[in-house]
Scaffold this active site. Structure first.
Site, PDB file in Angstrom:
ATOM      1  N   GLU A  40       0.835  -1.207   0.000  1.00 19.52           N
ATOM      2  CA  GLU A  40       0.000   0.000   0.000  1.00 19.52           C
ATOM      3  C   GLU A  40       0.873   1.262   0.000  1.00 19.52           C
ATOM      4  O   GLU A  40       1.892   1.301   0.700  1.00 19.52           O
ATOM      5  CB  GLU A  40      -0.851  -0.009   1.284  1.00 19.52           C
ATOM      6  CG  GLU A  40      -1.729   1.212   1.477  1.00 19.52           C
ATOM      7  CD  GLU A  40      -2.360   1.275   2.881  1.00 19.52           C
ATOM      8  OE1 GLU A  40      -1.734   0.796   3.858  1.00 19.52           O
ATOM      9  OE2 GLU A  40      -3.474   1.804   2.987  1.00 19.52           O
ATOM     10  N   LYS A 119      -9.712   2.104  -1.757  1.00 20.63           N
ATOM     11  CA  LYS A 119      -9.822   1.528  -0.398  1.00 20.63           C
ATOM     12  C   LYS A 119     -11.136   1.964   0.269  1.00 20.63           C
ATOM     13  O   LYS A 119     -11.462   3.162   0.283  1.00 20.63           O
ATOM     14  CB  LYS A 119      -8.612   1.991   0.428  1.00 20.63           C
ATOM     15  CG  LYS A 119      -8.523   1.415   1.826  1.00 20.63           C
ATOM     16  CD  LYS A 119      -7.238   1.930   2.485  1.00 20.63           C
ATOM     17  CE  LYS A 119      -7.008   1.398   3.881  1.00 20.63           C
ATOM     18  NZ  LYS A 119      -5.792   1.977   4.500  1.00 20.63           N
ATOM     19  N   CYS A 154      -5.013  -3.007   3.320  1.00 17.34           N
ATOM     20  CA  CYS A 154      -4.588  -2.752   4.706  1.00 17.34           C
ATOM     21  C   CYS A 154      -5.727  -2.827   5.723  1.00 17.34           C
ATOM     22  O   CYS A 154      -6.194  -3.922   6.036  1.00 17.34           O
ATOM     23  CB  CYS A 154      -3.841  -1.415   4.768  1.00 17.34           C
ATOM     24  SG  CYS A 154      -2.754  -1.286   6.212  1.00 17.34           S
TER      25      CYS A 154
HETATM   26  O1  LIG Z   1      -5.548  -1.730  11.207  1.00 14.01           O
HETATM   27  C1  LIG Z   1      -4.381  -1.506  11.501  1.00 14.01           C
HETATM   28  O2  LIG Z   1      -3.905  -1.831  12.587  1.00 14.01           O
HETATM   29  C2  LIG Z   1      -3.468  -0.818  10.537  1.00 14.01           C
HETATM   30  C3  LIG Z   1      -4.188  -0.196   9.390  1.00 14.01           C
HETATM   31  C4  LIG Z   1      -3.340   0.743   8.614  1.00 14.01           C
HETATM   32  O3  LIG Z   1      -2.242   1.053   9.001  1.00 14.01           O
HETATM   33  C5  LIG Z   1      -3.814   1.285   7.337  1.00 14.01           C
HETATM   34  O4  LIG Z   1      -4.895   0.920   6.862  1.00 14.01           O
HETATM   35  O5  LIG Z   1      -3.086   2.106   6.744  1.00 14.01           O
END
Ligand SMILES: O=C(O)CCC(=O)C(=O)O
Length: 272
Positions: A40, A119, A154
């Site tokens: 990402e 996203k 993510c």
């Molecule tokens: O859910 C998490 O602990 C990390 C999510 C995250 O860092 C993101 O989506 O950029």
């Protein structure tokens, strides 16, 4: 199928332009793989909120161009991770021109864009990505010759209903680019395995290494099979995780242990 997950180190000492060149050359080195996956927001770093605006690109911007060429030079399917996308007047965004999204790009081996995914679940609660970027609304699957990808990004990993939606749409291999922080690494590994087991699907989860915006990254990209077995797992540093897997294992797992067929939908809410 052979997949290579490129766990890129995103550190502040390297400019976006030089990282883009370096990553394009790493993708080219994967010729012979069927699928290459990047993390990402690897141009800026997922936590470099202050750079999202200045480094945002139109969908068909410099990262798109570099990755389309790298995919066709290597002759691979490329999930190029995500970019900070800035919409233009013809981007089809409800928010109009100038809005930001965390947008993933998937290229075919001829370098054509096969899919893009904005996203859906934005991270940061009331700051960072959650306030700077718009939320996607559409599930995205990508048919490859031997499997159908279901894509997520993510923080989406925490929302099982998104993955059920992808499975209902035919996904067999769930691809999750991330910029997951080291301090919640245990959740990353656990959730990757959970999504594989509950959906009886392969999970290819590709994170970043390094430290940016003061947030050490977890690394530990992981490939899990439909039975929940970890096929490969990276360490903490930049690494290319290469794995061979048999996409037919999704169908056999779903046949031998047909739990997905036992779903009960439309339950009544509690009475009180
Ligand atoms: O859910 C998490 O602990 C990390 C999510 C995250 O860092 C993101 O989506 O950029």
């Amino acid at each position: 199928m052979r997949a290579s997950l490129i766990q890129i180190a995103v550190d502040e000492g390297e400019s976006v332009e030089s990282r883009r060149r370096r990553v394009a050359s790493l993708v080219r080195e994967q010729a012979g793989a069927d699928l290459v996956v990047l993390p990402e927001l690897w141009t800026t770093g997922a936590f470099a909120y202050e750079e999202f605006g200045s480094e945002a690109e139109p969908l068909e911007g410099p990262t798109y161009e570099a990755m389309a060429k790298a995919a066709s030079d290597a002759g691979v399917w490329l999930h190029a991770g995500s970019i900070p996308e800035r919409t233009t007047s013809d981007s089809g965004s409800a928010a109009g021109a100038g809005a930001l999204y965390n947008t993933s790009l998937v290229f075919s081996p001829t370098g054509d864009l096969a899919a893009s995914y904005r996203k859906i679940h934005r991270f940061g609660f009331d700051k960072g990505e959650a306030v700077l970027m718009g939320a996607g609304r559409e599930l995205v699957t990508v048919p490859l010759p031997d499997t159908t990808l279901g894509v997520a990004t993510c923080y989406d990993l925490r929302f099982p209903e998104l993955f059920r939606g992808l499975v209902d749409a035919g996904a067999e291999t769930l691809v999750i680019p991330a910029g997951w922080p080291e301090r919640r690494r245990a959740h990353w590994t656990l959730l990757a395995q959970a999504r594989a087991v509950e959906n009886q699907a392969f999970v290819l989860a590709c994170g970043t290494a390094g430290t940016h915006a003061g947030v050490p990254q977890a690394g530990h990209s992981i490939v899990v099979d439909p039975w929940g077995e970890v096929l490969a797992e990276a360490g903490a540093d930049e690494e290319i995780l290469t794995v061979e897997f048999d996409p037919a294992k999704v169908a056999t797992t779903r046949e031998v242990f047909p739990a997905l067929k036992d779903r009960v939908l439309g339950l009544q809410p509690p009475r009180s």
